[in-house]
Write a protein that holds these residues in place. Structure first.
Motif, PDB file in Angstrom:
ATOM      1  N   ARG A  45       0.868  -1.186   0.000  1.00  0.00           N
ATOM      2  CA  ARG A  45       0.000   0.000   0.000  1.00  0.00           C
ATOM      3  C   ARG A  45       0.903   1.234   0.000  1.00  0.00           C
ATOM      4  N   TYR A  46       0.259   2.392   0.016  1.00  0.00           N
ATOM      5  CA  TYR A  46       0.989   3.651   0.150  1.00  0.00           C
ATOM      6  C   TYR A  46       0.971   4.110   1.611  1.00  0.00           C
ATOM      7  N   GLU A  47       1.968   4.910   1.971  1.00  0.00           N
ATOM      8  CA  GLU A  47       1.970   5.553   3.283  1.00  0.00           C
ATOM      9  C   GLU A  47       2.751   6.857   3.172  1.00  0.00           C
ATOM     10  N   ASP A  54      -2.899   6.237   3.470  1.00  0.00           N
ATOM     11  CA  ASP A  54      -2.763   5.381   2.291  1.00  0.00           C
ATOM     12  C   ASP A  54      -3.316   6.127   1.091  1.00  0.00           C
ATOM     13  N   LYS A  55      -2.526   7.078   0.600  1.00  0.00           N
ATOM     14  CA  LYS A  55      -2.889   7.907  -0.552  1.00  0.00           C
ATOM     15  C   LYS A  55      -1.764   7.813  -1.569  1.00  0.00           C
ATOM     16  N   CYS A  63       2.091  12.438  -0.416  1.00  0.00           N
ATOM     17  CA  CYS A  63       0.870  12.506  -1.225  1.00  0.00           C
ATOM     18  C   CYS A  63       0.771  13.910  -1.816  1.00  0.00           C
TER      19      CYS A  63
END
Length: 264
Positions: A45-47, A54-55, A63
């Motif tokens: 995932r994104y962080e 999580d974007k 982000c």
């Protein structure tokens, strides 16, 4: 063994060869010990490195909304000549900008793919050179703030490159240069405001990387398109992992991605 964490640039230790460490919140990996090992990298995932959400990552591990807000991503980071803390003028966060800009900075020459000029905080020598994959580097000016370093870089890049060709660097298709001679040739172009800070007597720093096999045609791994990858690690240079099948993975450009790394 499986490790999971959010990617940030590898930490390094200056030795022969350079020691690389991938640091997660609760663990770290000495990447040199994984050479010749089969490892897999999987996107989780994104962080965002600022908000932690999580974007999708926009740039530099942030982000989109954080990138245009946090002082760590302001224009003066990439273009030091835009620094204004020495004037007491705020860009995004004056206290942060004073802390980062009002400290000794180095203008240097580094040879990664060819000779280039760059700027870094004095405290980041030789880390900055290692991150760029330079095999040799030399300081040419030491100034008291980021602005003076920036205007010096702007003046010198009229006469020498300020870019690195990452493919040439990774292929090790490089030529040794006499950086002392380069320093002497370029000193006449240093702006008047920075001439007093010219470093007249120093020598090159040479850097050795833990690489067993350089790629002839490096191909970059994009976890967005290939979320699961497996290969035999053959080298570490700059912020890149180099694999036996000529795949290369830039840790720095994938900051903010949470990954699983499995060592087989």
């Amino acid at each position: 063994m499986v490790y999971q964490g959010v990617l940030t640039k590898m930490q390094t230790e200056y030795s022969a060869p350079i020691q690389y460490y991938l640091v997660f919140k609760d663990d770290f990996i000495n990447m040199n010990q994984l050479l010749d090992r089969n490892i897999s990298i999987s996107f989780v995932r994104y962080e965002c490195l600022n908000c932690g959400l999580d974007k999708p990552i926009y740039r530099q591990g942030f982000c989109r909304s954080c990138f245009f807000d946090v002082p760590q991503a302001a224009d003066w980071i990439i273009r030091p000549e835009l620094s204004t803390a020495h004037l007491g003028k705020e860009d995004r966060d004056l206290e942060y900008e004073k802390k980062m800009q009002l400290q000794p900075h180095i203008v240097y020459l580094a040879n990664s793919s060819s000779v280039k000029v760059g700027v870094t905080r004095k405290s980041q020598v030789p880390t900055r050179w290692i991150d760029q994959g330079a095999h040799e580097a030399i300081e040419i000016v030491e100034v008291p703030n980021r602005y003076l370093a920036g205007i010096t870089e702007v003046a010198l890049k009229e006469h020498v490159s300020d870019k690195t060709n990452w493919r040439t660097m990774l292929k090790n298709d490089i030529v040794d240069e006499n950086l002392v001679d380069w320093r002497e040739r370029l000193k006449e172009y240093i702006p008047d405001e920075a001439k007093a800070y010219f470093i007249a007597n120093n020598s090159e720093t040479n850097i050795e990387y833990p690489v067993q096999q350089y790629p002839e045609k490096p191909k970059s791994l994009n976890l967005g398109k290939t979320p699961n990858y497996q290969g035999v690690l053959k080298g570490l240079k700059g912020q890149y992992l180099i694999f036996e099948d000529q795949t290369v993975f830039n840790i720095r450009s994938n900051e903010g991605l949470v990954v699983n790394i499995e060592v087989k």
